[in-house]
Motif scaffolding. Structure first.
Motif, PDB file in Angstrom:
ATOM      1  N   MET A   1       0.824  -1.192   0.000  1.00  0.00           N
ATOM      2  CA  MET A   1       0.000   0.000   0.000  1.00  0.00           C
ATOM      3  C   MET A   1       0.864   1.250   0.000  1.00  0.00           C
ATOM      4  O   MET A   1       0.574   2.180  -0.735  1.00  0.00           O
ATOM      5  N   LYS A   2       1.911   1.280   0.835  1.00  0.00           N
ATOM      6  CA  LYS A   2       2.781   2.441   0.890  1.00  0.00           C
ATOM      7  C   LYS A   2       3.486   2.653  -0.445  1.00  0.00           C
ATOM      8  O   LYS A   2       3.662   3.775  -0.890  1.00  0.00           O
ATOM      9  N   LYS A   3       3.907   1.576  -1.072  1.00  0.00           N
ATOM     10  CA  LYS A   3       4.606   1.657  -2.341  1.00  0.00           C
ATOM     11  C   LYS A   3       3.703   2.283  -3.407  1.00  0.00           C
ATOM     12  O   LYS A   3       4.127   3.115  -4.203  1.00  0.00           O
ATOM     13  N   TYR A   4       2.443   1.866  -3.411  1.00  0.00           N
ATOM     14  CA  TYR A   4       1.474   2.392  -4.364  1.00  0.00           C
ATOM     15  C   TYR A   4       1.243   3.891  -4.142  1.00  0.00           C
ATOM     16  O   TYR A   4       1.176   4.666  -5.087  1.00  0.00           O
ATOM     17  N   LEU A   5       1.154   4.290  -2.895  1.00  0.00           N
ATOM     18  CA  LEU A   5       0.945   5.702  -2.561  1.00  0.00           C
ATOM     19  C   LEU A   5       2.164   6.546  -2.947  1.00  0.00           C
ATOM     20  O   LEU A   5       2.021   7.639  -3.505  1.00  0.00           O
ATOM     21  N   LYS A   6       3.366   6.046  -2.705  1.00  0.00           N
ATOM     22  CA  LYS A   6       4.583   6.758  -3.092  1.00  0.00           C
ATOM     23  C   LYS A   6       4.649   6.933  -4.604  1.00  0.00           C
ATOM     24  O   LYS A   6       5.038   7.986  -5.111  1.00  0.00           O
ATOM     25  N   LYS A   7       4.249   5.901  -5.318  1.00  0.00           N
ATOM     26  CA  LYS A   7       4.266   5.953  -6.774  1.00  0.00           C
ATOM     27  C   LYS A   7       3.280   7.018  -7.288  1.00  0.00           C
ATOM     28  O   LYS A   7       3.603   7.785  -8.193  1.00  0.00           O
ATOM     29  N   LYS A   8       2.109   7.061  -6.710  1.00  0.00           N
ATOM     30  CA  LYS A   8       1.102   8.051  -7.102  1.00  0.00           C
ATOM     31  C   LYS A   8       1.592   9.477  -6.814  1.00  0.00           C
ATOM     32  O   LYS A   8       1.421  10.377  -7.639  1.00  0.00           O
ATOM     33  N   THR A  10       4.690  10.489  -6.555  1.00  0.00           N
ATOM     34  CA  THR A  10       5.800  10.779  -7.466  1.00  0.00           C
ATOM     35  C   THR A  10       5.279  11.187  -8.842  1.00  0.00           C
ATOM     36  O   THR A  10       5.731  12.176  -9.420  1.00  0.00           O
ATOM     37  N   TRP A  11       4.325  10.443  -9.385  1.00  0.00           N
ATOM     38  CA  TRP A  11       3.761  10.777 -10.693  1.00  0.00           C
ATOM     39  C   TRP A  11       3.013  12.108 -10.645  1.00  0.00           C
ATOM     40  O   TRP A  11       3.068  12.903 -11.594  1.00  0.00           O
TER      41      TRP A  11
END
Length: 115
Positions: A1-8, A10-11
């Motif tokens: 979940m954290k990885k997905y949020l960081k990716k969002k 960043t984009w």
């Protein structure tokens, strides 16, 4: 979940940065600043001379057309041209300068009381 949020995030930041770059690129002149300011000042001088040749001494109704002192008029026109030609390319500005130069030659026909 954290990885997905960081990716969002960043984009999102990348998209925001690209929008900022595009906005700045549109607002800034497309030629070197020194050339741009010289061209705007030159066009302001030409425009002032054209207007004085064509209009000074003429009448609108019963009122004579009188221009403000040249330094005030030039400063106003200079700032007007700085704002107006902001997004122009070097070729477009060169074309505008040629147009002003031709118009100045034509305006000398209307010049009154000048040697």
């Amino acid at each position: 979940m954290k990885k997905y949020l960081k990716k969002k995030i960043t984009w999102g930041l990348c998209a925001l940065f690209l929008l900022l770059v595009m906005f700045c690129k549109k607002r800034l002149p497309r030629i070197p600043n020194r050339e741009y300011t010289k061209a705007c000042l030159y066009m302001a001088v030409l425009d002032d001379e054209i207007c004085r040749n064509e209009l000074e001494g003429n009448f609108v109704g019963e009122k004579e057309i009188v221009f403000p002192p040249k330094p005030d008029s030039l400063q106003y026109r200079y700032h007007l041209f700085l704002e107006s030609y902001k997004g122009y390319t070097q070729e477009q500005i060169a074309g505008e300068m040629q147009r002003f130069e031709k118009r100045l030659i034509d305006s000398r026909k209307f010049c009154k009381n000048k040697n």
